[in-house]
Structure formats: C-alpha cells, structure tokens
Design a protein around this motif. Structure first.
Motif, PDB file in Angstrom:
ATOM      1  N   HIS A   1      14.011   5.861 -14.334  1.00 54.00           N
ATOM      2  CA  HIS A   1      14.462   4.950 -13.276  1.00 54.00           C
ATOM      3  C   HIS A   1      13.290   4.626 -12.347  1.00 54.00           C
ATOM      4  O   HIS A   1      13.184   3.507 -11.837  1.00 54.00           O
ATOM      5  N   GLY A   2      12.423   5.624 -12.154  1.00 57.14           N
ATOM      6  CA  GLY A   2      11.228   5.381 -11.352  1.00 57.14           C
ATOM      7  C   GLY A   2      10.306   4.367 -11.996  1.00 57.14           C
ATOM      8  O   GLY A   2       9.653   3.568 -11.310  1.00 57.14           O
ATOM      9  N   VAL A   3      10.238   4.378 -13.324  1.00 56.13           N
ATOM     10  CA  VAL A   3       9.421   3.406 -14.046  1.00 56.13           C
ATOM     11  C   VAL A   3       9.970   2.000 -13.817  1.00 56.13           C
ATOM     12  O   VAL A   3       9.222   1.047 -13.566  1.00 56.13           O
ATOM     13  N   LEU A   4      11.287   1.864 -13.898  1.00 51.77           N
ATOM     14  CA  LEU A   4      11.911   0.565 -13.660  1.00 51.77           C
ATOM     15  C   LEU A   4      11.615   0.083 -12.240  1.00 51.77           C
ATOM     16  O   LEU A   4      11.343  -1.095 -12.010  1.00 51.77           O
ATOM     17  N   ASP A   5      11.649   1.020 -11.298  1.00 57.03           N
ATOM     18  CA  ASP A   5      11.401   0.672  -9.899  1.00 57.03           C
ATOM     19  C   ASP A   5       9.964   0.206  -9.695  1.00 57.03           C
ATOM     20  O   ASP A   5       9.723  -0.832  -9.054  1.00 57.03           O
ATOM     21  N   ILE A   6       9.012   0.946 -10.246  1.00 57.80           N
ATOM     22  CA  ILE A   6       7.615   0.572 -10.033  1.00 57.80           C
ATOM     23  C   ILE A   6       7.291  -0.725 -10.759  1.00 57.80           C
ATOM     24  O   ILE A   6       6.474  -1.527 -10.291  1.00 57.80           O
ATOM     25  N   LYS A   7       7.925  -0.977 -11.890  1.00 55.12           N
ATOM     26  CA  LYS A   7       7.713  -2.252 -12.585  1.00 55.12           C
ATOM     27  C   LYS A   7       8.158  -3.419 -11.705  1.00 55.12           C
ATOM     28  O   LYS A   7       7.487  -4.450 -11.626  1.00 55.12           O
ATOM     29  N   LYS A   8       9.295  -3.244 -11.047  1.00 51.40           N
ATOM     30  CA  LYS A   8       9.799  -4.287 -10.159  1.00 51.40           C
ATOM     31  C   LYS A   8       8.834  -4.522  -9.007  1.00 51.40           C
ATOM     32  O   LYS A   8       8.514  -5.671  -8.654  1.00 51.40           O
ATOM     33  N   LYS A   9       8.347  -3.415  -8.422  1.00 50.32           N
ATOM     34  CA  LYS A   9       7.422  -3.534  -7.296  1.00 50.32           C
ATOM     35  C   LYS A   9       6.093  -4.166  -7.737  1.00 50.32           C
ATOM     36  O   LYS A   9       5.497  -4.963  -7.002  1.00 50.32           O
ATOM     37  N   LEU A  10       5.625  -3.818  -8.907  1.00 52.16           N
ATOM     38  CA  LEU A  10       4.367  -4.384  -9.397  1.00 52.16           C
ATOM     39  C   LEU A  10       4.497  -5.883  -9.616  1.00 52.16           C
ATOM     40  O   LEU A  10       3.589  -6.651  -9.271  1.00 52.16           O
ATOM     41  N   LYS A  11       5.609  -6.306 -10.184  1.00 49.47           N
ATOM     42  CA  LYS A  11       5.821  -7.741 -10.407  1.00 49.47           C
ATOM     43  C   LYS A  11       5.820  -8.499  -9.083  1.00 49.47           C
ATOM     44  O   LYS A  11       5.285  -9.613  -8.991  1.00 49.47           O
TER      45      LYS A  11
ATOM     46  N   ARG B   1       0.818  -1.206   0.000  1.00 47.63           N
ATOM     47  CA  ARG B   1       0.000   0.000   0.000  1.00 47.63           C
ATOM     48  C   ARG B   1       0.858   1.265   0.000  1.00 47.63           C
ATOM     49  O   ARG B   1       0.556   2.229  -0.699  1.00 47.63           O
ATOM     50  N   THR B   2       1.937   1.245   0.759  1.00 50.83           N
ATOM     51  CA  THR B   2       2.834   2.406   0.803  1.00 50.83           C
ATOM     52  C   THR B   2       3.482   2.637  -0.557  1.00 50.83           C
ATOM     53  O   THR B   2       3.625   3.785  -1.007  1.00 50.83           O
ATOM     54  N   THR B   3       3.868   1.561  -1.218  1.00 52.43           N
ATOM     55  CA  THR B   3       4.481   1.681  -2.545  1.00 52.43           C
ATOM     56  C   THR B   3       3.527   2.316  -3.538  1.00 52.43           C
ATOM     57  O   THR B   3       3.896   3.226  -4.287  1.00 52.43           O
TER      58      THR B   3
ATOM     59  N   GLN C   1      -3.719   6.783 -13.119  1.00 48.07           N
ATOM     60  CA  GLN C   1      -5.022   6.341 -12.624  1.00 48.07           C
ATOM     61  C   GLN C   1      -4.945   4.915 -12.105  1.00 48.07           C
ATOM     62  O   GLN C   1      -5.558   4.576 -11.085  1.00 48.07           O
ATOM     63  N   GLY C   2      -4.173   4.077 -12.799  1.00 46.79           N
ATOM     64  CA  GLY C   2      -4.017   2.706 -12.355  1.00 46.79           C
ATOM     65  C   GLY C   2      -3.354   2.611 -10.993  1.00 46.79           C
ATOM     66  O   GLY C   2      -3.762   1.814 -10.137  1.00 46.79           O
ATOM     67  N   LEU C   3      -2.335   3.437 -10.766  1.00 49.80           N
ATOM     68  CA  LEU C   3      -1.695   3.466  -9.452  1.00 49.80           C
ATOM     69  C   LEU C   3      -2.682   3.903  -8.372  1.00 49.80           C
ATOM     70  O   LEU C   3      -2.678   3.365  -7.260  1.00 49.80           O
ATOM     71  N   MET C   4      -3.519   4.864  -8.717  1.00 51.25           N
ATOM     72  CA  MET C   4      -4.513   5.344  -7.757  1.00 51.25           C
ATOM     73  C   MET C   4      -5.538   4.254  -7.442  1.00 51.25           C
ATOM     74  O   MET C   4      -5.889   4.023  -6.282  1.00 51.25           O
ATOM     75  N   VAL C   5      -6.016   3.568  -8.485  1.00 53.51           N
ATOM     76  CA  VAL C   5      -6.999   2.504  -8.279  1.00 53.51           C
ATOM     77  C   VAL C   5      -6.387   1.363  -7.469  1.00 53.51           C
ATOM     78  O   VAL C   5      -7.013   0.846  -6.533  1.00 53.51           O
ATOM     79  N   GLY C   6      -5.156   0.971  -7.821  1.00 50.97           N
ATOM     80  CA  GLY C   6      -4.499  -0.077  -7.051  1.00 50.97           C
ATOM     81  C   GLY C   6      -4.341   0.299  -5.594  1.00 50.97           C
ATOM     82  O   GLY C   6      -4.544  -0.528  -4.691  1.00 50.97           O
ATOM     83  N   ARG C   7      -3.994   1.558  -5.366  1.00 51.01           N
ATOM     84  CA  ARG C   7      -3.849   2.050  -3.996  1.00 51.01           C
ATOM     85  C   ARG C   7      -5.166   1.965  -3.239  1.00 51.01           C
ATOM     86  O   ARG C   7      -5.223   1.472  -2.103  1.00 51.01           O
ATOM     87  N   GLU C   8      -6.238   2.438  -3.851  1.00 48.01           N
ATOM     88  CA  GLU C   8      -7.536   2.455  -3.179  1.00 48.01           C
ATOM     89  C   GLU C   8      -8.050   1.046  -2.930  1.00 48.01           C
ATOM     90  O   GLU C   8      -8.619   0.753  -1.873  1.00 48.01           O
ATOM     91  N   VAL C   9      -7.887   0.148  -3.904  1.00 46.42           N
ATOM     92  CA  VAL C   9      -8.331  -1.232  -3.729  1.00 46.42           C
ATOM     93  C   VAL C   9      -7.572  -1.893  -2.584  1.00 46.42           C
ATOM     94  O   VAL C   9      -8.163  -2.546  -1.713  1.00 46.42           O
TER      95      VAL C   9
END
Length: 564
Positions: free
Chosen positions: A392-402, A92-94, A220-228
């Motif tokens: 670099h942030g995109v690479l980081d969030i991709k790793k976290k999403l996986k 959730r924090t991510t 928007q996807g990050l927001m929806v994932g966060r809220e869910v």
C-alpha cells in the motif's frame, strides 16, 4: 450679490481640493503596514516627499526613505526564500518520510529473516548449526552491505554461495575420501555444469537479484530525490531578482498603496525570471520520476517477496533432495574431471569433522504451524502482513511521485497563487508602476526564455552551478534506476565484460570437458580469497564445510526475504 456667490463657491471648491491633496500625501497607511512587518517607525515619514533618493522604486513623490527601501529589499528576499521552501515543503517532506519508511522496512526484513532462521536452525540442528552460524552471519552481512550501498557484486556473491555449498555437501556425501583445498576448488567449478541442486539456484538467484537491486535502487532514488529537492529549494537569490521582487512586493508601499497586490501575470514574469534555473531542472526531474515509477512497478510485480516466501521451503527441500538423489552421478563426474581422491583413512568417522547424521532422513519443509517465530516474536506470517502493508505504501508513493512531475517548471505559478499573493482583478492590481492592468506577455519557463523577460534582467549565459550539479545527479540516478528495472546492477556493468571465472585451485588433472568457464563478473569489494585460503587449510576439521541443509535453507530464505 452674484459675484459674492461665485467667489464663495470658488473658495469652497479650492478648500475641498486642498483637503484632498493633504489626504493623498499622508503616509499613515504605510507607517501602519511598515510597523506590522516589525520595522521601526523612527525614520518613516508622515507625509509624501520627493523620491530622488530611491534606487528601485519610482522617484516621484514617495513615502519611502533610502533606509526603508533597503529594508524592504531584504524583506523581499526573505519572503521569496520562504515562499520557495513553503511551496516545496510537501514534496520534500514526502520524499523524506517515504525514504525513511522504505529503508526501515527493508532493513527490518533482513534482520527478521536472520533472527527467524537462526531460531529455526538452532532448534533443528542444535550444536551443528551453532558451529556453523558464522557462515550464515557472513551471508547476511554481505546482503546487508549490498543493500546499504556497499560495493558488492550480488550476482557473484550468490554464485559463490552455491559453489561453496556444493563443496561442503560433496564432502558430506563422500566422507570416506580426503579432499585437498585445490580439489575442492575444482569441485566448485562444476556447480553450473552439473546442476547438482537442479534449477533451484537459477530461479532463486533471478528472484533475489532482481528484487534486491530494485529495493536498493528505489530507496537510493528516494534519497537522491530528497537531497536534490532540499538543495534546489535553497534558492540563490541574485541581486537582479531582489530588485524585481522589491519592485513587485513593496514599491506599492512607497506609493502609499501598501494593501495593493501585484497582477498575476506580473508575478509570473518575476517568478519565472527568479526561478529560471530551477525550471531547467524539470526535464531531468521528469525522467527521474518516470524511472522511479518503473522500479516501483518491480516492487509490486512477480519479484515481490510474497511470491518467493510461500514456496521457499519446498524449493529448499527440492534442492537438497536433488543433490542427494544425484550424489553418485555428481561424484562420478567430479572424480572424472578432478581425479580420483585419496581415501581419508577415517571412513565412517564423520564425527571427526563435526558431521552428524543430518542426512539420515530427508530434509522436509516446515509446515506453517511449525515455523518458529523470531526472538522478537515476529513470525514469517506477520512479516507477510507487513509486506502487504508496504505494498500500500508503494501505491501511495507512486501517486505522490506522479504528482511531482513538472514540479519545478510549475513552481513560479504555484508561488503566485499561494496564499493569495496576487490580485485576480486585472484592473485593480499593481503592474510595477501603478494600480492598473499589466500588459506584457508572460515569458516561458527556463533560462533561455528569459532573454525577453520585462521584469528580471537574467544573464542567460551564466547557468546556476548548483542547479547544473543537481541535473547531473538526477541523470546518474535515472540511469541506475533504468538498469535496476531491467535487473542490472550498474556498479558491475563494465566489469562483466572482463568475465574472469575463479579458475584458481583447479589441479592439473582437470580435463577440458569439465573446465568451468566463468561468465559472471568478479567480486568487487567482497573478495573472500583470503578467507578461502584460511578455511581451506583447515577444511578437514572445519565445521563450516559440513552444514549443507542449514546453509542452503538459511541463505535462500534470507535471499528471498531480502530480495525486496
């Protein structure tokens, strides 16, 4: 003498046995553990007693009163809620931090583009630009409104921009004529047919549209994932679950074994029963994560902002010079299609419409040294560095999403291993009745698999309403993400079939050969028809139809910057 010795030995054994019984029945360890939980010891017994009054734990000899059992049940519920929240905290924090990071970046990108180009055009065109600055502000307003979730048809907005640009530039190149509002509407119909700006509008629109759609949908996807995740982490603990949790976590207290931890497989069954609905979220969550990863690839791919910003000045120059070079051909074809316009009676007097000698020299792109910084001191080069940092942030969030795939189905297992909740020794753990091995098999995750759960009596016919709502939310967002990956804006997918071009305003003299056939969807929530009417009524003197290079350069740069 022998008989005396036998009697003495017998008495000694009995004495030791009695001493052992007294020790076994004491509740001192339980009292100490109960106090450590913050409970009062007023009604906690010192010795074991009969447990007929207990409703959850064993009714044999016990150290628990009814009041203690009730308090331990409440404590079980609280600890379970905290375990779920703590275990999902990282996820959730991510999502929260990355949503804020990306959202701020894209908005900063738009703001800096507007400031930078405002400075650039004020310096270059002075009063001419300032008289027309509201046009650029309107363009950025639409782009920002689109990005922030406004019901704006981005594709139609860009088409409208090029059409209006053609109208204004056509007036500049044919200032010896007077053009009515209807005539200018007719001119705008030929933007696609005549290609007055060459292939620049098509290429830039493709880049801008894809990048804007990807950027907006990803955030928007990050927001929806966060809220869910936040909603699902707030578990609804059913009474049957509280009963099972109490039996697992605190019935050892009542048996005088407060330090005994549950067996691992026992814990798995309890948690899978209590989190059965959360596990059902997992299939849709995994599809959502896959779709997010697809769109993240778009943020790194050929439609990223760096691929557009480098050649933007050259493309802008090319578009304007193409219009100038082909002005006679374009004018002739428009005159053929819309009719011969009437002389203005003010030939050579461009200043009456606020037009300067902008076209005396060909527009040329700025060299890197000439590119001005924004009012805030942020240059385009610095923004390029910011963008690389963002990659670099995109690479980081991709790793976290996986890493978050199968999160909800794995949640019970994560909880059972968190903070050493269970005892790894299968012979030295609490099995729901005693200190011994746990024999039942672990059930599979998900609601339908809880029918045979030996620990939690889950009603599989009554799915959790909140969880079902979150499943539908993820399904809708996944569909939007898949469309964004393909460059489609789901908000306008249906309206595109209606295909109503802006055919109003074309005079009867328009010929079939030059009739504009609208292939794009109508503007939704961004209808400027009223603005057009008011603008058209003063087109002969309104400066907004006169600043061609300004509008083109500013808009295209803005679009390329904001496309991300």
């Amino acid at each position: 003498m022998w008989r005396v010795r036998v009697v003495c030995c017998t008495l000694s054994v009995l004495s030791l046995s009695c001493g052992g019984d007294v020790k076994a029945k004491t509740c001192s360890d339980v009292r100490q553990a109960f106090a450590a939980k913050g409970f009062t010891l007023v009604n906690v017994p010192h010795q074991e007693m009969s447990g007929e009054h207990l409703r959850v734990c064993s009714q044999g000899y016990t150290c628990c009163t009814s009041d203690m059992e009730e308090k331990l049940g409440q404590q079980s519920k609280l600890e379970f809620e905290n375990l779920v929240e703590d275990t999902s905290q990282t996820l959730r924090t991510t999502l929260v931090s990355r949503h804020q990071q990306f959202d701020e970046f894209f908005l900063e990108l738009l703001d800096n583009s507007e400031k930078s180009l405002n400075t650039m055009f004020t310096r270059t065109y002075g009063k001419l630009y300032m008289q027309n600055s509201e046009l650029f502000q309107d363009l950025f307003t639409e782009l920002k409104r689109y990005y922030t979730g406004g019901n704006v048809n981005l594709d139609e907005t860009l088409n409208d921009f090029w059409s209006r640009l053609l109208e204004r530039m056509f007036q500049l190149l044919n200032s010896q004529y007077h053009f009515t509002d209807d005539y200018l509407e007719c001119v705008s119909k030929y933007t696609d047919q005549l290609k007055p700006f060459g292939d620049v509008p098509r290429k830039l629109k493709a880049q801008v549209t894809r990048s804007f759609i990807a950027a907006r949908t990803f955030v928007q996807g990050l927001m929806v994932g966060r809220e869910v995740a936040n909603r699902v982490a707030k578990v609804n603990v059913a009474p049957v679950c509280i009963r099972a949790l109490t039996k697992m976590l605190y019935c050892p207290y009542c048996r005088g074994l407060p330090g005994l931890k549950p067996c691992q497989n026992y814990c798995h069954n309890v948690m899978r029963g209590c989190l059965a609905n959360q596990a059902d979220l997992d299939p849709e969550w995994n599809l959502f994560i896959d779709a997010m990863l697809l769109v993240a690839a778009r943020l790194e791919g050929p439609f990223n902002i760096e691929a557009v910003i480098e050649p933007i000045d050259v493309k802008i120059s090319e578009a304007i010079m193409t219009m100038q070079d082909n002005s006679m051909t374009v004018s002739a074809k428009v005159f053929q299609g819309c009719g011969q316009p009437k002389p203005s009676g003010m030939a050579g007097s461009r200043s009456t419409r606020g037009i300067s000698d902008v076209f005396n020299a060909r527009f040329r792109p700025y060299s890197p040294e000439e590119r001005p910084t924004t009012a805030a001191g942020t240059s385009l080069d610095r923004l390029r560095i910011v963008w690389r940092t963002m990659q670099h942030g995109v690479l980081d969030i991709k790793k976290k999403l996986k890493q978050s795939k199968r999160f909800w189905s794995n949640l019970p297992d994560e909880i059972c291993t968190k903070d050493k909740l269970t005892e790894p020794d299968e012979e030295q753990c609490w099995n729901s009745h005693a200190k011994a091995r746990y024999f039942p098999e672990v059930v599979k995750d998900g609601l339908t698999n809880q029918l045979n759960n030996p620990e939690v009596a889950v009603d599989i016919t009554r799915p959790d309403t909140l969880i079902r709502q979150q499943i539908m939310t993820l399904r809708v967002m996944t569909n939007k993400l898949k469309n964004a990956y393909n460059g489609n804006d789901i908000f306008f997918q249906d309206s595109s079939d209606e295909g109503s071009g802006s055919g109003s305003g074309c005079p009867e003299r328009c010929t079939t050969e030059f009739v504009f056939v609208g292939s794009e969807s109508p503007v939704v929530g961004a209808d400027r028809s009223d603005e057009r009417v008011s603008t058209a009524s003063g087109s002969a003197s309104h400066p907004s139809r006169t600043s061609l290079p300004l509008l083109l350069t500013f808009s295209l740069t803005a679009l390329s910057w904001s496309r991300r």
